[in-house]
Each structure stands twice: as C-alpha cells, then as structure tokens.
Write an enzyme that holds these catalytic residues in place. Structure first.
Site, PDB file in Angstrom:
ATOM      1  N   TYR A 156       2.728  -0.946   0.141  1.00 32.46           N
ATOM      2  CA  TYR A 156       2.249  -2.143   0.833  1.00 32.46           C
ATOM      3  C   TYR A 156       0.801  -1.953   1.291  1.00 32.46           C
ATOM      4  CZ  TYR A 156       1.980  -5.565   4.698  1.00 32.46           C
ATOM      5  OH  TYR A 156       1.604  -6.578   5.558  1.00 32.46           O
ATOM      6  N   LYS A 163      -2.386  -4.242   0.026  1.00 29.78           N
ATOM      7  CA  LYS A 163      -3.267  -4.969   0.942  1.00 29.78           C
ATOM      8  C   LYS A 163      -4.712  -4.491   0.821  1.00 29.78           C
ATOM      9  CE  LYS A 163      -0.554  -7.854   3.193  1.00 29.78           C
ATOM     10  NZ  LYS A 163      -0.706  -9.318   3.000  1.00 29.78           N
TER      11      LYS A 163
END
Length: 263
Positions: free
Chosen positions: A166, A170
């Site tokens: 994650y 991002k």
C-alpha cells in the site's frame, strides 16, 4: 471582492465518493458553487445516496458506478460525465485503500502473500489514479485549464510497517502526479497530492471508539492529538481545486495532524 474558493462553472469528478472523505469532498465542491459533481463509487447505491445529498443541498450531481481499476469502465464514466455536464474540469482521485473487494490475504505480511493480494492495493491506488487521469487529460488540454488532485497517504511519504505494498502504491501515485504536473503545466493544468493520516470516516471512527486505550496510544504520535475529520481533507482538496492554488503544482500536502512533517 470575488470568493477565491468559488468553483462556479467548473465540474468535478470525485472517485470513491460514496462514503468517508470522498463524500465530504463532493459536498464541499457543491457547496462552493461547482456547476456539477460526478459522484463515483464501486457501489451504485452509495454513489446515488451522496448524489442525492448534493442535490438536496442545492447542487447538481450524477452518480456513476465504475471500478477505477478498469480503464474501459473509467472511460465510460468520463463519457457519462461529459454527456451530462459537457466537461470535467477537476479530477479528485480519492478511491483507495484495498479497493471495494480486497483480497482476504491483503493484510497479511506481504512476503506471505503474492501478486493477487498485492494487486488489491496497486490496482486501486496506482492504476486507478493513472486510469482516471488518462481519461480526463485530453479534455483538460483541449480547454487549457484543469485540476488533478490525488489523495494519498502518509504511508506513501514515510512508509508504514505492515502496509508495504500500500505504501509503495501511494508513493507511486505521488510520483506519477509529480511527473504529470511537469507534463501538463504548459496547458494551465495543475496536479497535486494530499497525504492523509488517521481520518475519522465512519468505519475508522467505529474502530477508534471500540478501543479507547489503543486510540490514545496511537494519537500520542500526533502533534494535534485527535484523528482527522473528512472535512479537514476536503478543505485542502477544495483549496487545490480553486483559483487560490493556480501557481501550485507537483506538490504533496500532508493533512495529518503533525503525524509527520514535510520540508
């Protein structure tokens, strides 16, 4: 004197707007005069509920179901937006987390999983941003103006243990945004990111309230010792969507209560 945050005449498309931060962004856009708000969500009923809130408050909105990880679905969504409102001036890439249907192994240590679990994060947080941006850019270039705002996470800036993939997705979205800012600046199109930390969306708020001691320990890492509110994020998104930010591009703004600092 004109209102510097006024969005009159501009149309905003907000992904993942059926709840939480995206919902508040959609409401903020409408409250500041947007000519139309395209409320996207993976679940049609959530999008319709927020579009109804916008309409009830006096704004104009349509609900469009689309999976942002599918480029064909995104192109169809933008076509619907343009058919309804004639254009898209502001893109808010808000859809995130592990997507609407996360792999059940997505929260395990990444080395114990594989690409199927990793793609739960990479698909929505990176490819979703690329897909939506690619779909709206031709119109922005043609009109010679526009705003692209991508909601990332402090995990993408500082890294987050247990959320390695994650965090990488991002960070990738932030890097993509910086590059597209360089490409589109000549067309008067800006591209920026908003990096958020723990924000009390309904789901997160319930988890925080369920374990007060754990929440207190978590908030000790924040200079401002409270979780963020969706409105905190929406305020920054509104600023970046407005004329107040016309000479700002390629930047990442933390909205994080001082969880981490930026130069």
């Amino acid at each position: 004197m004109s209102e510097i945050l006024d969005l009159s005449g501009r149309v905003a498309l907000v992904t993942g707007a059926g709840q939480g931060v995206g919902r508040q962004v959609a409401l903020h856009m409408a409250a500041h005069g947007a000519a139309g708000v395209v409320v996207n969500d993976y679940f049609q009923e959530r999008a319709e509920a927020v579009a109804a809130e916008v309409e009830k408050a006096g704004g104009k909105a349509i609900a469009v179901q689309a999976d942002v990880t599918s480029f064909d679905a995104v192109k169809a969504m933008v076509a619907k937006a343009e058919a309804q409102f004639g254009k898209v001036d502001i893109l808010v890439n808000n859809a995130g987390n592990a997507g609407a249907n996360p792999d059940p192994d997505a929260r395990k240590p990444f080395w114990e999983t594989g690409p199927e679990a990793w793609n739960s994060f990479i698909g929505v947080n990176l490819y979703g941003v690329i897909n939506c941006t690619a779909a709206v850019v031709p119109g922005l270039i043609e009109r010679g103006a526009g705003r692209i705002i991508t909601v990332i996470s402090d995990a993408g800036r500082a890294g987050e243990s247990g959320l390695e993939v994650y965090s990488g997705a991002k960070a990738g979205a932030a890097g993509f945004t910086r590059a597209i800012a360089r490409t589109l600046g000549r067309y008067n199109v800006t591209a920026n990111c908003v990096a958020i930390a723990a924000t009390a969306t309904p789901a997160i708020k319930a988890r925080l309230e369920a374990n007060p001691e754990r929440t207190k320990k978590m908030l000790s890492n924040y200079v401002i010792r409270r979780p963020g509110e969706p409105a905190d994020v929406a305020n920054m998104v509104l600023f970046l969507a407005s004329g107040a930010s016309s000479w700002i591009t390629g930047q990442t703004y933390p909205v994080n209560g001082g969880f981490s600092f930026a130069l």
